[in-house]
Design a protein around this motif. Structure first.
Motif, PDB file in Angstrom:
ATOM      1  N   ASP A 221       8.914  41.916 -18.263  1.00  0.00           N
ATOM      2  CA  ASP A 221      10.245  42.530 -18.230  1.00  0.00           C
ATOM      3  C   ASP A 221      11.224  41.621 -17.476  1.00  0.00           C
ATOM      4  N   PRO A 222      12.450  41.419 -17.998  1.00  0.00           N
ATOM      5  CA  PRO A 222      13.416  40.529 -17.345  1.00  0.00           C
ATOM      6  C   PRO A 222      13.744  40.930 -15.902  1.00  0.00           C
ATOM      7  N   LEU A 223      13.706  42.230 -15.613  1.00  0.00           N
ATOM      8  CA  LEU A 223      14.016  42.670 -14.246  1.00  0.00           C
ATOM      9  C   LEU A 223      12.873  42.323 -13.291  1.00  0.00           C
ATOM     10  N   LEU A 224      11.637  42.450 -13.772  1.00  0.00           N
ATOM     11  CA  LEU A 224      10.499  42.032 -12.960  1.00  0.00           C
ATOM     12  C   LEU A 224      10.523  40.519 -12.759  1.00  0.00           C
ATOM     13  N   ARG A 225      10.906  39.800 -13.806  1.00  0.00           N
ATOM     14  CA  ARG A 225      11.021  38.340 -13.694  1.00  0.00           C
ATOM     15  C   ARG A 225      12.006  37.967 -12.596  1.00  0.00           C
ATOM     16  N   ALA A 226      13.142  38.665 -12.523  1.00  0.00           N
ATOM     17  CA  ALA A 226      14.133  38.385 -11.473  1.00  0.00           C
ATOM     18  C   ALA A 226      13.546  38.651 -10.094  1.00  0.00           C
ATOM     19  N   GLY A 227      12.782  39.741  -9.971  1.00  0.00           N
ATOM     20  CA  GLY A 227      12.160  40.078  -8.699  1.00  0.00           C
ATOM     21  C   GLY A 227      11.110  39.060  -8.274  1.00  0.00           C
ATOM     22  N   ILE A 228      10.300  38.604  -9.239  1.00  0.00           N
ATOM     23  CA  ILE A 228       9.274  37.594  -8.951  1.00  0.00           C
ATOM     24  C   ILE A 228       9.936  36.283  -8.540  1.00  0.00           C
ATOM     25  N   ALA A 229      10.984  35.879  -9.277  1.00  0.00           N
ATOM     26  CA  ALA A 229      11.688  34.631  -8.964  1.00  0.00           C
ATOM     27  C   ALA A 229      12.242  34.672  -7.541  1.00  0.00           C
ATOM     28  N   HIS A 230      12.812  35.814  -7.172  1.00  0.00           N
ATOM     29  CA  HIS A 230      13.371  35.983  -5.824  1.00  0.00           C
ATOM     30  C   HIS A 230      12.277  35.766  -4.774  1.00  0.00           C
ATOM     31  N   PHE A 231      11.176  36.459  -4.928  1.00  0.00           N
ATOM     32  CA  PHE A 231      10.097  36.393  -3.936  1.00  0.00           C
ATOM     33  C   PHE A 231       9.470  35.001  -3.879  1.00  0.00           C
ATOM     34  N   TRP A 232       9.245  34.416  -5.018  1.00  0.00           N
ATOM     35  CA  TRP A 232       8.569  33.114  -5.104  1.00  0.00           C
ATOM     36  C   TRP A 232       9.422  32.032  -4.442  1.00  0.00           C
ATOM     37  N   PHE A 233      10.708  31.984  -4.787  1.00  0.00           N
ATOM     38  CA  PHE A 233      11.561  30.915  -4.269  1.00  0.00           C
ATOM     39  C   PHE A 233      11.781  31.051  -2.768  1.00  0.00           C
TER      40      PHE A 233
ATOM     41  N   ASP B   8      20.677  36.242  -9.346  1.00  0.00           N
ATOM     42  CA  ASP B   8      21.840  36.533 -10.209  1.00  0.00           C
ATOM     43  C   ASP B   8      21.716  35.797 -11.538  1.00  0.00           C
ATOM     44  N   LEU B   9      21.236  34.554 -11.494  1.00  0.00           N
ATOM     45  CA  LEU B   9      21.017  33.789 -12.719  1.00  0.00           C
ATOM     46  C   LEU B   9      19.984  34.483 -13.600  1.00  0.00           C
ATOM     47  N   ALA B  10      18.874  34.915 -13.004  1.00  0.00           N
ATOM     48  CA  ALA B  10      17.817  35.578 -13.777  1.00  0.00           C
ATOM     49  C   ALA B  10      18.314  36.885 -14.387  1.00  0.00           C
ATOM     50  N   LEU B  11      19.107  37.651 -13.638  1.00  0.00           N
ATOM     51  CA  LEU B  11      19.651  38.916 -14.150  1.00  0.00           C
ATOM     52  C   LEU B  11      20.625  38.660 -15.298  1.00  0.00           C
ATOM     53  N   ALA B  12      21.468  37.628 -15.156  1.00  0.00           N
ATOM     54  CA  ALA B  12      22.405  37.279 -16.236  1.00  0.00           C
ATOM     55  C   ALA B  12      21.641  36.850 -17.485  1.00  0.00           C
ATOM     56  N   GLN B  13      20.552  36.104 -17.301  1.00  0.00           N
ATOM     57  CA  GLN B  13      19.735  35.688 -18.445  1.00  0.00           C
ATOM     58  C   GLN B  13      19.104  36.900 -19.121  1.00  0.00           C
ATOM     59  N   GLY B  14      18.636  37.838 -18.319  1.00  0.00           N
ATOM     60  CA  GLY B  14      18.007  39.035 -18.871  1.00  0.00           C
ATOM     61  C   GLY B  14      18.970  39.889 -19.668  1.00  0.00           C
ATOM     62  N   GLU B  15      20.224  39.936 -19.181  1.00  0.00           N
ATOM     63  CA  GLU B  15      21.243  40.738 -19.875  1.00  0.00           C
ATOM     64  C   GLU B  15      21.935  39.934 -20.971  1.00  0.00           C
ATOM     65  N   ALA B  16      21.722  38.620 -20.958  1.00  0.00           N
ATOM     66  CA  ALA B  16      22.351  37.710 -21.931  1.00  0.00           C
ATOM     67  C   ALA B  16      23.869  37.865 -21.943  1.00  0.00           C
ATOM     68  N   GLN B  17      24.452  38.037 -20.731  1.00  0.00           N
ATOM     69  CA  GLN B  17      25.908  38.061 -20.646  1.00  0.00           C
ATOM     70  C   GLN B  17      26.353  37.533 -19.289  1.00  0.00           C
ATOM     71  N   ALA B  18      27.504  36.848 -19.310  1.00  0.00           N
ATOM     72  CA  ALA B  18      27.997  36.195 -18.099  1.00  0.00           C
ATOM     73  C   ALA B  18      28.750  37.157 -17.185  1.00  0.00           C
ATOM     74  N   ILE B  19      29.327  38.207 -17.763  1.00  0.00           N
ATOM     75  CA  ILE B  19      30.191  39.095 -16.972  1.00  0.00           C
ATOM     76  C   ILE B  19      29.348  39.942 -16.028  1.00  0.00           C
TER      77      ILE B  19
ATOM     78  N   ARG C 141      11.390  32.959 -19.525  1.00  0.00           N
ATOM     79  CA  ARG C 141      12.545  33.548 -20.211  1.00  0.00           C
ATOM     80  C   ARG C 141      12.158  34.103 -21.579  1.00  0.00           C
ATOM     81  N   SER C 142      11.232  33.432 -22.225  1.00  0.00           N
ATOM     82  CA  SER C 142      10.837  33.856 -23.580  1.00  0.00           C
ATOM     83  C   SER C 142       9.497  34.582 -23.589  1.00  0.00           C
ATOM     84  N   GLN C 143       9.031  35.002 -22.422  1.00  0.00           N
ATOM     85  CA  GLN C 143       7.755  35.711 -22.322  1.00  0.00           C
ATOM     86  C   GLN C 143       7.998  37.201 -22.545  1.00  0.00           C
ATOM     87  N   SER C 144       7.749  37.663 -23.754  1.00  0.00           N
ATOM     88  CA  SER C 144       8.094  39.045 -24.123  1.00  0.00           C
ATOM     89  C   SER C 144       7.318  40.083 -23.317  1.00  0.00           C
ATOM     90  N   SER C 145       6.159  39.712 -22.801  1.00  0.00           N
ATOM     91  CA  SER C 145       5.343  40.670 -22.052  1.00  0.00           C
ATOM     92  C   SER C 145       5.847  40.871 -20.622  1.00  0.00           C
TER      93      SER C 145
END
Length: 381
Positions: free
Chosen positions: A195-207, A226-237, A189-193
């Motif tokens: 991208d949050p969208l790539l993180r969501a994609g990796i999480a999906h594939f890995w799990f 959905d959790l990873a995308l919400a974290q990346g956007e920092a908003q619940a809506i 989550r705090s890995q600036s290098s």
């Protein structure tokens, strides 16, 4: 040992990808995210809440449809609406299944700041499978616990000659594998290098590759997304439903998963498919919000136009556009049919709507004349 599956690679799960191939898609997704966020901020409270409800409902229903399950849409809507404060508790029965699915979706998106732990995953799994509703017992699948020792495979074809599309890592060592995933999910989550969208994609594939449960792995995978995308956007809506876009290309989804799970640790093809699907989801949401905003601005501009019930009904049908089959305008005969009025009344109503600036005449004449909504001049949707 011959390597058949990605999790058998010596460096598993040290994924890599070709960033230059993904960069253009990433830019498009980020731009669409920004556009959608900006549009959402200009939607008033009640319309925003309704749009969010629609997106959450679509996400839940389509995530189950990917697995071949048809939900009671009205029951799920009621559960969501009550939790969002949009309606009072209904007197009619709302299923425990709907309650669990609504609770699951809102926990992932509303509580995106809470860490994803094994305990939270187990709780999500229990919400997926209320025993009295699904007919599933704790004996047939382990509800709120990791899968058993038998091999976890996805197969098709004849029983005597099965085609194995996927086999998950063995049960032995699954706790450690899952702990590695959960540690990465929190730390990344705090890995600036990354991208949050790539993180969501990796999480999906890995799990989904770990497949840690007897059942429900796909739905929980998409919940984690959905959790990873919400974290990346920092908003619940939420205003878009990625599961709906996955369902539109369900065959492509399974195909790219299978090919990637049988390959080396380069998951570029999977991430490309993931971003393309996310982009389509964002674009569809933008189109829906544009429609909502256009309708709201139109009625704001004509709040004192003194229209008849029939005229209002036809205008609402036109404002809903392609959803109602009038994306190319409406003819006098169609107006007559929709409004249930005489030919003379239809002609008079159309003339009034032209005069009041509600409609404009499209090119063409005679019986083929068609009319479409005349949006206010400051409307750019």
């Amino acid at each position: 040992m011959a390597i058949h599956w990605i999790w058998q690679q010596p460096d598993w799960p040290d994924f890599n990808w070709q960033a230059e191939r993904l960069a253009p898609l990433l830019r498009e997704c980020v731009q669409a995210q920004g556009q959608l966020k900006g549009m959402a901020q200009s939607v008033d409270g009640s319309l925003s809440a309704q749009s969010e409800l629609d997106a959450l409902l679509q996400n839940i229903v389509t995530s189950s449809a990917i697995e071949g399950e048809q939900l009671n849409v009205g029951s799920v809507r009621s559960s969501l609406a009550r939790r969002l404060g949009l309606e009072q508790p209904a007197a009619s029965h709302v299923s425990q299944r709907s309650e669990g699915l609504a609770q699951l979706m809102l926990d992932a998106t509303r509580h995106f700041d809470d860490p994803l732990t094994l305990g939270r995953l187990f709780e999500w799994h229990q919400w997926l499978f209320p025993e009295q509703e699904t007919g599933i017992t704790a004996r047939s699948i382990r509800i709120g616990g990791l899968r058993g020792n038998e091999p976890m495979q996805v197969v098709s074809g004849r029983i005597d000659r099965p085609n194995v599309h996927f086999e998950a890592p063995p049960r032995q060592g699954l706790e450690e594998q899952l702990a590695t995933f959960l540690d990465w999910f929190e730390a990344s989550r705090s890995q600036s290098s990354l991208d949050p969208l790539l993180r969501a994609g990796i999480a999906h594939f890995w799990f989904v590759t770990l497949h840690p449960f007897d059942d429900g792995n796909g739905r929980l995978t998409r919940t984690i997304t959905d959790l990873a995308l919400a974290q990346g956007e920092a908003q619940a809506i939420r205003f878009y439903a990625m599961s709906a876009s996955i369902l539109e290309d369900r065959n492509g989804y399974y195909r790219v998963l299978e090919s990637s799970q049988k390959a080396a640790l380069d998951i570029t093809e999977w991430l490309k498919w993931f971003l393309q699907t996310l982009l389509r989801s964002l674009q569809q949401a933008i189109a829906r919000i544009e429609s909502v905003l256009g309708k709201a601005r139109f009625w704001q501009a004509h709040r004192e136009s003194d229209l008849s019930v029939e005229q209002t009904k036809v205008l609402n049908r036109l404002l809903d556009g392609g959803e109602r089959g009038f994306e190319h305008g409406i003819s006098a005969a169609q107006y007559q049919a929709v409004a249930k009025v005489s030919k003379a009344t239809a002609t008079r109503h159309l003339a009034e709507l032209l005069e009041k600036g509600c409609l404009q005449r499209l090119p063409g004449g005679g019986r083929s004349t068609r009319y479409q909504i005349a949006y206010p001049e400051n409307f750019t949707g």
